[in-house]
Write a protein that holds these residues in place. Structure first.
Motif, PDB file in Angstrom:
ATOM      1  N   UNK A  30      11.289  -8.225   7.937  1.00 29.86           N
ATOM      2  CA  UNK A  30      10.453  -8.004   6.756  1.00 29.86           C
ATOM      3  C   UNK A  30      10.745  -9.057   5.689  1.00 29.86           C
ATOM      4  N   UNK A  31       9.688  -9.488   5.014  1.00 35.75           N
ATOM      5  CA  UNK A  31       9.845 -10.427   3.906  1.00 35.75           C
ATOM      6  C   UNK A  31       9.730  -9.752   2.553  1.00 35.75           C
ATOM      7  N   UNK A  32       9.736  -8.408   2.549  1.00 37.65           N
ATOM      8  CA  UNK A  32       9.581  -7.673   1.289  1.00 37.65           C
ATOM      9  C   UNK A  32      10.705  -7.988   0.312  1.00 37.65           C
ATOM     10  N   UNK A  33      11.899  -8.302   0.830  1.00 30.48           N
ATOM     11  CA  UNK A  33      13.023  -8.598  -0.060  1.00 30.48           C
ATOM     12  C   UNK A  33      12.725  -9.811  -0.941  1.00 30.48           C
ATOM     13  N   UNK A  49       8.169 -13.336 -18.995  1.00 27.17           N
ATOM     14  CA  UNK A  49       6.989 -13.237 -18.137  1.00 27.17           C
ATOM     15  C   UNK A  49       6.498 -11.802 -17.998  1.00 27.17           C
ATOM     16  N   UNK A  50       5.226 -11.686 -17.657  1.00 27.29           N
ATOM     17  CA  UNK A  50       4.606 -10.392 -17.392  1.00 27.29           C
ATOM     18  C   UNK A  50       4.123 -10.387 -15.946  1.00 27.29           C
ATOM     19  N   UNK A  51       4.401  -9.300 -15.237  1.00 25.63           N
ATOM     20  CA  UNK A  51       4.006  -9.165 -13.841  1.00 25.63           C
ATOM     21  C   UNK A  51       2.865  -8.159 -13.725  1.00 25.63           C
ATOM     22  N   UNK A  52       1.781  -8.593 -13.093  1.00 24.66           N
ATOM     23  CA  UNK A  52       0.677  -7.699 -12.742  1.00 24.66           C
ATOM     24  C   UNK A  52       0.803  -7.432 -11.248  1.00 24.66           C
ATOM     25  N   UNK A  53       1.156  -6.209 -10.892  1.00 27.83           N
ATOM     26  CA  UNK A  53       1.475  -5.881  -9.501  1.00 27.83           C
ATOM     27  C   UNK A  53       0.349  -5.048  -8.897  1.00 27.83           C
ATOM     28  N   UNK A  54      -0.223  -5.555  -7.803  1.00 27.62           N
ATOM     29  CA  UNK A  54      -1.317  -4.867  -7.109  1.00 27.62           C
ATOM     30  C   UNK A  54      -0.750  -4.289  -5.812  1.00 27.62           C
ATOM     31  N   UNK A  55      -0.633  -2.961  -5.766  1.00 26.72           N
ATOM     32  CA  UNK A  55       0.064  -2.297  -4.659  1.00 26.72           C
ATOM     33  C   UNK A  55      -0.921  -1.685  -3.673  1.00 26.72           C
ATOM     34  N   UNK A  56      -0.852  -2.150  -2.447  1.00 23.86           N
ATOM     35  CA  UNK A  56      -1.617  -1.554  -1.354  1.00 23.86           C
ATOM     36  C   UNK A  56      -0.701  -0.806  -0.387  1.00 23.86           C
ATOM     37  N   UNK A  57       0.596  -1.100  -0.421  1.00 19.68           N
ATOM     38  CA  UNK A  57       1.523  -0.557   0.576  1.00 19.68           C
ATOM     39  C   UNK A  57       2.334   0.628   0.074  1.00 19.68           C
ATOM     40  N   UNK A  58       2.798   0.570  -1.182  1.00 18.57           N
ATOM     41  CA  UNK A  58       3.732   1.586  -1.664  1.00 18.57           C
ATOM     42  C   UNK A  58       3.398   2.004  -3.096  1.00 18.57           C
ATOM     43  N   UNK A  63       8.905   0.960  -5.731  1.00 21.59           N
ATOM     44  CA  UNK A  63       9.378  -0.302  -6.303  1.00 21.59           C
ATOM     45  C   UNK A  63      10.366  -0.061  -7.439  1.00 21.59           C
ATOM     46  N   UNK A  64      10.161   1.016  -8.184  1.00 20.27           N
ATOM     47  CA  UNK A  64      11.093   1.340  -9.262  1.00 20.27           C
ATOM     48  C   UNK A  64      12.487   1.613  -8.702  1.00 20.27           C
ATOM     49  N   UNK A  65      12.549   2.325  -7.587  1.00 15.53           N
ATOM     50  CA  UNK A  65      13.838   2.636  -6.963  1.00 15.53           C
ATOM     51  C   UNK A  65      14.540   1.363  -6.491  1.00 15.53           C
ATOM     52  N   UNK A  66      13.789   0.463  -5.864  1.00 16.91           N
ATOM     53  CA  UNK A  66      14.374  -0.782  -5.358  1.00 16.91           C
ATOM     54  C   UNK A  66      14.808  -1.691  -6.503  1.00 16.91           C
ATOM     55  N   UNK A  67      13.951  -1.831  -7.505  1.00 12.72           N
ATOM     56  CA  UNK A  67      14.265  -2.740  -8.615  1.00 12.72           C
ATOM     57  C   UNK A  67      15.409  -2.224  -9.474  1.00 12.72           C
ATOM     58  N   UNK A  73      14.467  -1.879 -14.690  1.00 12.99           N
ATOM     59  CA  UNK A  73      13.875  -0.556 -14.835  1.00 12.99           C
ATOM     60  C   UNK A  73      12.378  -0.726 -15.065  1.00 12.99           C
ATOM     61  N   UNK A  74      11.580  -0.448 -14.042  1.00  9.45           N
ATOM     62  CA  UNK A  74      10.144  -0.696 -14.137  1.00  9.45           C
ATOM     63  C   UNK A  74       9.454   0.248 -15.115  1.00  9.45           C
ATOM     64  N   UNK A  75       9.998   1.454 -15.287  1.00 16.16           N
ATOM     65  CA  UNK A  75       9.411   2.384 -16.258  1.00 16.16           C
ATOM     66  C   UNK A  75       9.519   1.798 -17.659  1.00 16.16           C
ATOM     67  N   UNK A  76      10.710   1.333 -18.001  1.00 17.41           N
ATOM     68  CA  UNK A  76      10.924   0.726 -19.319  1.00 17.41           C
ATOM     69  C   UNK A  76      10.093  -0.536 -19.490  1.00 17.41           C
ATOM     70  N   UNK A  77      10.056  -1.361 -18.451  1.00 19.57           N
ATOM     71  CA  UNK A  77       9.285  -2.605 -18.519  1.00 19.57           C
ATOM     72  C   UNK A  77       7.791  -2.326 -18.632  1.00 19.57           C
TER      73      UNK A  77
END
Length: 253
Positions: A30-33, A49-58, A63-67, A73-77
């Motif tokens: 997997x290349x998800x890492x 930077x600002x990330x616009x994330x388009x999720x089709x898989x999960x 992603x919050x758990x992994x990050x 912390x994706x919730x805070x971000x």
């Protein structure tokens, strides 16, 4: 082994404003890492930077758990406006209209991405925007197998790299097609990409301390004479719980 050189190359890939980065992987490796760690770099405290994330898989919580393990912390971000998440897992890109098909789903998605980028982009603030799509093969599934609609969508997204200086990072599973079948989507992706990162299993088979090999093709690398040329590099890697270790082949005993 030269860890500093490898880290410098990884930084060059993450600091790729205005480019298209394609991550190709396969079932065995997997290349998800790579997606996770590029996201971490772009959302770090040192970055604006600002990330616009388009999720089709999960979903978001995946992603919050992994990050969180990587220190983000994706919730805070999200609350700070630095992480914008589009959950497209139930998107149906094609509608039946008068017996024909339209690509209204993907067009609507592009307009959402474009609007988000326009709102963020400002000549005064000079904030960099990264658009990430986590599984292009599922975009094609949502489009009911219409690779032409997906290609059109990606071409539209690519215009944002020049229009507002966005970076576009895409994850695709290269081996979902049979070996005898050339994928139109794969060929178009490699054409559109400025940087191609391919995660593959070791040619020698499984190893306890090496999880795979990574090939990085930079089509717009600048040499010592200031000329643009293609640059290919090969690494091996080991994915840890909160980091990735890169090293050159043969540097481990």
């Amino acid at each position: 082994m030269n860890n500093e050189a490898i880290e410098e190359d990884e930084t060059r890939v993450s600091d790729c404003a205005g480019r298209v980065v394609l991550i190709q992987d396969c079932v065995e490796t997997s290349g998800a890492f790579l997606l996770h760690h590029l996201m971490k770099r772009k959302l770090s405290r040192e970055s604006s930077e600002i990330v616009v994330f388009v999720a089709f898989a999960h979903p978001f919580y995946h992603y919050d758990r992994i990050l969180k393990k990587l220190g983000c912390n994706l919730v805070t971000l999200s609350q700070k406006g630095r992480f914008i998440f589009f959950d497209m897992r139930k998107l149906d890109c094609l509608d039946e209209v008068g017996g024909g098909r339209t690509k209204s789903g993907l067009v609507e998605l592009f307009h959402k991405i474009h609007k988000a980028a326009e709102v963020i982009a400002s000549p005064e603030t000079k904030i960099c925007i990264t658009i990430m799509i986590d599984d292009l093969s599922l975009v094609e599934v949502a489009a009911q197998g219409s690779s032409s609609y997906v290609i059109d969508f990606l071409r539209y997204c690519r215009t944002l790299t020049t229009e507002v200086g966005c970076t576009l990072i895409l994850l695709n599973h290269e081996d979902i097609y049979s070996n005898s079948e050339e994928s139109t989507l794969n060929l178009e992706l490699e054409y559109l990409a400025d940087i191609v990162m391919k995660a593959k299993p070791l040619a020698t088979g499984l190893a306890a301390d090496v999880h795979g090999q990574l090939t990085v093709l930079n089509k717009r690398s600048i040499n010592e004479h200031g000329k643009i040329k293609k640059r290919i590099q090969n690494f091996q890697f080991k994915v840890k719980e909160n980091s990735v270790e890169y090293f050159y082949s043969g540097s481990r005993t």
